[in-house]
Design a protein around this motif. Structure first.
Motif, PDB file in Angstrom:
ATOM      1  N   TYR A   1       1.053  -1.526  -0.585  1.00 34.97           N
ATOM      2  CA  TYR A   1      -0.130  -0.177   0.532  1.00 34.97           C
ATOM      3  C   TYR A   1       0.669   1.178  -0.219  1.00 34.97           C
TER       4      TYR A   1
ATOM      5  N   ILE B   1      -2.480   2.985  -5.234  1.00 38.86           N
ATOM      6  CA  ILE B   1      -3.665   2.959  -5.094  1.00 38.86           C
ATOM      7  C   ILE B   1      -4.520   3.792  -5.712  1.00 38.86           C
TER       8      ILE B   1
ATOM      9  N   SER C   1      -5.879   3.501  -9.613  1.00 36.33           N
ATOM     10  CA  SER C   1      -6.385   1.817  -9.486  1.00 36.33           C
ATOM     11  C   SER C   1      -7.847   2.312  -8.772  1.00 36.33           C
ATOM     12  N   VAL C   2      -8.133   3.219  -8.071  1.00 37.25           N
ATOM     13  CA  VAL C   2      -9.434   3.230  -7.635  1.00 37.25           C
ATOM     14  C   VAL C   2     -10.066   4.032  -9.187  1.00 37.25           C
TER      15      VAL C   2
ATOM     16  N   CYS D   1     -10.529   2.268 -11.736  1.00 39.04           N
ATOM     17  CA  CYS D   1     -12.115   1.403 -11.608  1.00 39.04           C
ATOM     18  C   CYS D   1     -13.431   2.060 -12.205  1.00 39.04           C
TER      19      CYS D   1
ATOM     20  N   THR E   1      -9.164  -2.467   5.834  1.00 37.90           N
ATOM     21  CA  THR E   1      -9.162  -1.331   4.718  1.00 37.90           C
ATOM     22  C   THR E   1      -8.319  -0.365   4.764  1.00 37.90           C
TER      23      THR E   1
ATOM     24  N   ILE F   1      -7.008   3.946  -0.270  1.00 34.86           N
ATOM     25  CA  ILE F   1      -8.235   3.684  -0.539  1.00 34.86           C
ATOM     26  C   ILE F   1      -9.495   4.381  -0.281  1.00 34.86           C
TER      27      ILE F   1
ATOM     28  N   PHE G   1     -16.713  -0.373  -3.183  1.00 34.28           N
ATOM     29  CA  PHE G   1     -15.451  -0.192  -3.442  1.00 34.28           C
ATOM     30  C   PHE G   1     -14.965  -1.555  -2.500  1.00 34.28           C
TER      31      PHE G   1
ATOM     32  N   ASP H   1     -11.267  -3.663  -1.322  1.00 32.22           N
ATOM     33  CA  ASP H   1      -9.724  -3.449  -0.877  1.00 32.22           C
ATOM     34  C   ASP H   1      -9.463  -4.930  -1.127  1.00 32.22           C
TER      35      ASP H   1
ATOM     36  N   ILE I   1      -5.469  -4.823  -3.159  1.00 28.50           N
ATOM     37  CA  ILE I   1      -4.421  -4.708  -3.292  1.00 28.50           C
ATOM     38  C   ILE I   1      -3.316  -6.130  -2.628  1.00 28.50           C
TER      39      ILE I   1
ATOM     40  N   ILE J   1      -9.023  -3.554  -7.281  1.00 27.16           N
ATOM     41  CA  ILE J   1      -9.719  -3.289  -6.410  1.00 27.16           C
ATOM     42  C   ILE J   1     -11.011  -3.212  -6.973  1.00 27.16           C
TER      43      ILE J   1
ATOM     44  N   CYS K   1     -15.520  -2.884  -7.719  1.00 25.65           N
ATOM     45  CA  CYS K   1     -16.460  -1.876  -7.738  1.00 25.65           C
ATOM     46  C   CYS K   1     -17.686  -2.364  -8.333  1.00 25.65           C
TER      47      CYS K   1
END
Length: 501
Positions: free
Chosen positions: A22, A50, A53-54, A57, A108, A112, A397, A399, A401, A420, A422
């Motif tokens: 992370y 990170i 990646s969100v 997504c 979590t 993120i 969302f 997690d 990772i 990730i 969603c």
């Protein structure tokens, strides 16, 4: 405002297998000046995979795609509107890994949450409320959690930069401090204020999944006093202690961790809702005993083991359910004498490796309260009345990772996945990721029960209409692919060779 939680079968899975750790630099700023990003002077010099990646997504789901990479890109605008109260529900179950493993395989990660908060703020246009809230396990030290997670740095950033208040709530009514002998004594329970708004007791009556249970007198909650759990669950009454902050939300954003679970097989969005309940003793976890006497606590016991465990149960019911200093001493002495006599007489009774506490695939209790809590999240109004239509909007969302495998959810082994995910429906996201874990979701009772729901349905669409978008084409057909075992998560001991693909 679109409210399509029941019928939206869209799931996004963004994978970056090169990411196996992370981003740790609080407050977890992005490393690029994205067009839509509001704090252009807050950019990390280190690469924040990170955050990206969100963002990727969200792009996979084609959210506001016409404005992607523009200053006005607002991917959550169909879910969140200015003025909304948005509750972000992560998985903050513990503040440490009790076997010395990686804490981020359990909870979590705040990096993120930071990216999610930024896109929620964009959708709110600065008007509304963002609350990060969870009821961790009773023995979690929340102050230590705040220290190790550095999540309060996100709150500080928003206050300093835009004078916007982000709240962080520990929703528990009671915190446990286990004594040095390993049990809860008369000084172990610390009562807390919990949710600033309080709680509603939501009664599902005969619409609860517990309405078909035969052994209400056997259910066990989270504390030694089983009478409190039994009081809330009868043939006609099935009550849960739900956070008013959650019930008053316009939008719930679930941010679970991908993990295996000893009582439920897997924990994702559906199981994540345990944290909207403020009093753990409203939550039945198993039924005492073995299947042969109507329980699901143990798969089986030999005669010597029955003597040990059933005697211990009677001692707990008599001494620790309503403890005082004298009862504490008696129970502690009993444990010492048992160990002393066993050693002196060289009595061989194997208890260490016994599967207990409902930690196996035959658990017929935990799935019921999980399904019940999801009914409540979707259909309960602000004052705890169950309605016929969904009461709030939802997005998830997940997690993945670093995920947790093996003896999850509390002492898992780390499994770096770089994922990730969603989606807009907790059931759809969960069956998708369960299969990605290499598990046959059709063999899990919670999914079976949700498929059969007539009242308070959680998903109203055909599974064949679920659409998965991913940068890994292998995942886009995963619900239809029965030959691939995908990520092959190691299961808890009580579930092995029972639910794998």
């Amino acid at each position: 405002m679109e409210n399509n939680i029941l019928s939206n079968g869209l799931v996004g899975i963004y994978e970056n297998r090169d990411v196996n750790k992370y981003f740790e630099e609080a407050p977890f700023n992005p490393s690029e000046k994205y067009s839509e990003y509001k704090f252009k002077d807050c950019i990390s010099l280190s690469k924040n995979y990170i955050y990206s990646s969100v963002r990727e997504c969200l792009k996979l789901l084609n959210l506001d795609i016409k404005n992607y990479n523009k200053e006005n890109w607002n991917p959550l605008k169909t879910i969140i509107k200015p003025g909304d109260k948005v509750v972000i529900k992560p998985n903050f179950v513990l503040d440490k890994h009790n076997y010395g493993g990686n804490i981020w395989s359990i909870i979590t990660h705040p990096s993120i949450i930071r990216a999610i908060v930024d896109y929620v703020y964009i959708a709110l246009n600065g008007k509304g409320h963002i609350i990060i809230a969870d009821a961790p396990q009773a023995d979690c030290d929340f102050n230590n959690f705040l220290k190790i997670s550095k999540i309060e740095t996100i709150k500080k950033l928003y206050k300093e930069k835009v004078n916007f208040d982000i709240e962080i709530y520990d929703l528990r009514q009671v915190r446990y401090v286990v004594n040095h002998h390993g049990f809860l004594d008369s000084n172990s329970r610390i009562y807390q204020n919990g949710d600033p708004l309080g709680y509603e007791v939501v009664d599902l009556t005969s619409k609860s999944e517990f309405s078909t249970l035969n052994n209400y007198d056997k259910i066990y909650g989270a504390d030694y006093d089983r009478s409190e759990t039994i009081k809330h669950h009868t043939k006609d009454k099935n009550e849960y202690c739900i956070s008013k902050t959650v019930l008053s939300a316009d939008v719930i954003i679930s941010v679970p961790k991908i993990k295996t679970h000893r009582k439920a097989g897997v924990t994702l969005n559906l199981k994540n809702l345990v944290g909207i309940n403020g009093n753990k003793n409203y939550l039945p976890h198993f039924q005492i005993g073995t299947p042969e006497n109507g329980g699901d606590e143990f798969p089986q016991l030999n005669n010597k083991q029955k003597i040990v465990f059933y005697t211990n149960r009677k001692l707990i019911d008599k001494l620790l359910a309503r403890p005082n200093l004298i009862k504490d001493k008696i129970y502690g002495t009993s444990k010492f004498l048992y160990k002393f006599i066993k050693k002196m007489l060289k009595i061989n009774i194997e208890t260490k490796n016994v599967i207990s506490a409902g930690n196996w695939y035959g658990n017929d209790t935990t799935w019921r309260m999980v399904v019940d809590l999801n009914k409540i999240l979707i259909y309960s109004d602000k004052v705890g009345n169950m309605r016929n239509i969904p009461q709030r909007r939802f997005i998830s969302f997940v997690d993945g990772i670093i995920a947790g495998e093996g003896e999850g959810p509390l002492i898992p082994d780390s499994k770096p996945c770089g994922i990730i995910a969603c989606g807009f429906n907790p059931y759809v996201v969960d069956i998708t990721l369960t299969k990605l874990m290499g598990i046959n979701y059709k063999k899990l009772k919670k999914f079976q029960a949700i498929n059969k729901l007539i009242n308070f349905r959680i998903f109203n669409c055909d599974i064949d209409k679920v659409v998965i978008k991913s940068n890994n084409s292998r995942y886009e057909c995963l619900l239809k692919n029965d030959s691939d075992k995908f990520l092959q998560f190691k299961l808890p001991r009580g579930w092995r060779n029972k639910i794998e693909l």
